[in-house]
Design a protein around this motif. Structure first.
Motif, mmCIF file in Angstrom:
data_model
loop_
_atom_site.group_PDB
_atom_site.id
_atom_site.type_symbol
_atom_site.label_atom_id
_atom_site.label_comp_id
_atom_site.label_asym_id
_atom_site.label_seq_id
_atom_site.Cartn_x
_atom_site.Cartn_y
_atom_site.Cartn_z
ATOM 1 N N VAL A 1 -60.860 38.569 -33.241
ATOM 2 C CA VAL A 1 -62.310 38.490 -33.093
ATOM 3 C C VAL A 1 -62.824 37.360 -33.982
ATOM 4 O O VAL A 1 -62.669 37.405 -35.198
ATOM 5 N N LEU A 2 -63.416 36.347 -33.361
ATOM 6 C CA LEU A 2 -63.958 35.210 -34.113
ATOM 7 C C LEU A 2 -65.398 35.446 -34.550
ATOM 8 O O LEU A 2 -65.810 35.010 -35.620
ATOM 9 N N GLN A 3 -66.154 36.122 -33.686
ATOM 10 C CA GLN A 3 -67.589 36.239 -33.966
ATOM 11 C C GLN A 3 -68.152 37.442 -33.207
ATOM 12 O O GLN A 3 -67.745 37.732 -32.074
ATOM 13 N N ASN B 1 -74.596 41.892 -28.322
ATOM 14 C CA ASN B 1 -74.061 42.600 -27.152
ATOM 15 C C ASN B 1 -72.670 42.139 -26.723
ATOM 16 O O ASN B 1 -72.107 42.689 -25.768
ATOM 17 N N TYR B 2 -72.101 41.132 -27.388
ATOM 18 C CA TYR B 2 -70.799 40.620 -26.959
ATOM 19 C C TYR B 2 -69.928 40.293 -28.166
ATOM 20 O O TYR B 2 -70.391 40.283 -29.309
ATOM 21 N N TYR B 3 -68.657 39.970 -27.868
ATOM 22 C CA TYR B 3 -67.691 39.595 -28.902
ATOM 23 C C TYR B 3 -66.972 38.333 -28.454
ATOM 24 O O TYR B 3 -66.541 38.231 -27.300
ATOM 25 N N LEU B 4 -66.844 37.390 -29.377
ATOM 26 C CA LEU B 4 -66.104 36.159 -29.103
ATOM 27 C C LEU B 4 -64.679 36.324 -29.621
ATOM 28 O O LEU B 4 -64.468 36.566 -30.811
ATOM 29 N N LEU B 5 -63.712 36.187 -28.725
ATOM 30 C CA LEU B 5 -62.306 36.310 -29.087
ATOM 31 C C LEU B 5 -61.611 34.957 -28.990
ATOM 32 O O LEU B 5 -61.931 34.146 -28.110
ATOM 33 N N GLU B 6 -60.653 34.742 -29.875
ATOM 34 C CA GLU B 6 -59.732 33.617 -29.748
ATOM 35 C C GLU B 6 -58.385 34.174 -29.303
ATOM 36 O O GLU B 6 -57.914 35.168 -29.857
#
Length: 230
Positions: free
Chosen positions: A146-148, A152-157
């Motif tokens: 999880v980057l950020q 309502n959402y999650y940024l994944l690398e």
């Protein structure tokens, strides 16, 4: 709405005598298919022909592909020598590919390696993820973190350790983390441009001819949610 590529608006990320890397837009197809739409490979040929005033046929080798609704780094070979060596590098997984995905739900862990067995259904153009091996399935491995945390959402690398059909989309769906806009894999509504929030962020490799390390990074699309990612 999507802005598909033309020879005049290509986002060229890297170019030399042997390679050219493009930041693919939503809706671009990398190589020709049954739709008959002009593929990115032909658009890049047009760009090269015009830029270098080449009178004859332009050589361009397709090294790898991205799904039509995704964005990000696509690498092409401008010489047959480069194509042969790149094909070997990609087959033997000597490249490092990193993806960004914006997903609906929080993953079970901040970072993890996940393993599934993917079985492709050609009629549906879809891959199904299983916890255990099933007939005609292929092992699929990826790492995510999880980057950020967005509203309502999650940024994944994501880093792929195998290369399977719709691997990221299928495996994240199996975690109950469908990618934004990806109706096929469980998101509840489509994006206005018909794309999904999956972006091939970077590609690292040893140059097939110069033997130098290169790392190509693709800016994310100019879009509200992507613009929140820092």
């Amino acid at each position: 709405m999507k802005t598909v590529s033309t020879k005049d608006n290509l986002q060229v990320l890297f170019e030399d005598n042997h390679l050219i890397a493009i930041n693919k837009r939503v809706g671009d197809i990398v190589q020709g298919d049954s739709t008959g739409d002009k593929p990115l490979s032909e658009i890049v040929k047009d760009y090269i022909a015009e830029k270098y005033k080449k009178p004859g046929a332009v050589y361009l080798g397709v090294v790898h592909r991205l799904d039509r609704p995704t964005t990000g780094v696509v690498l092409f070979a401008k010489t047959s020598k480069a194509l042969t060596r790149l094909n070997k590098m990609f087959k033997e997984r000597e490249t490092k590919k990193s993806y960004w995905a914006i997903v609906k739900n929080q993953p079970p862990l901040e970072s993890a390696t996940i393993i599934h067995y993917l079985k492709r259904n050609p009629k549906q153009n879809k891959s199904y993820a299983y916890e255990k091996e099933v007939p005609n399935s292929k092992k699929a491995i990826l790492e995510y973190k999880v980057l950020q945390v967005l509203k309502n959402y999650y940024l994944l690398e994501i880093e792929l350790l195998t290369g399977r059909h719709h691997q990221i989309r299928s495996q994240l769906s199996a975690l109950n983390c469908p990618i934004k806009g990806d109706l096929k894999y469980g998101f509840d509504r489509s994006n206005p441009d018909g794309g999904i929030h999956l972006h091939a962020r970077s590609l690292g490799l040893i140059h097939p001819v110069k033997k130098e390390l290169i790392n190509i990074i693709a800016p994310t699309p100019d879009e509200v949610l992507w613009n929140c990612c820092g």
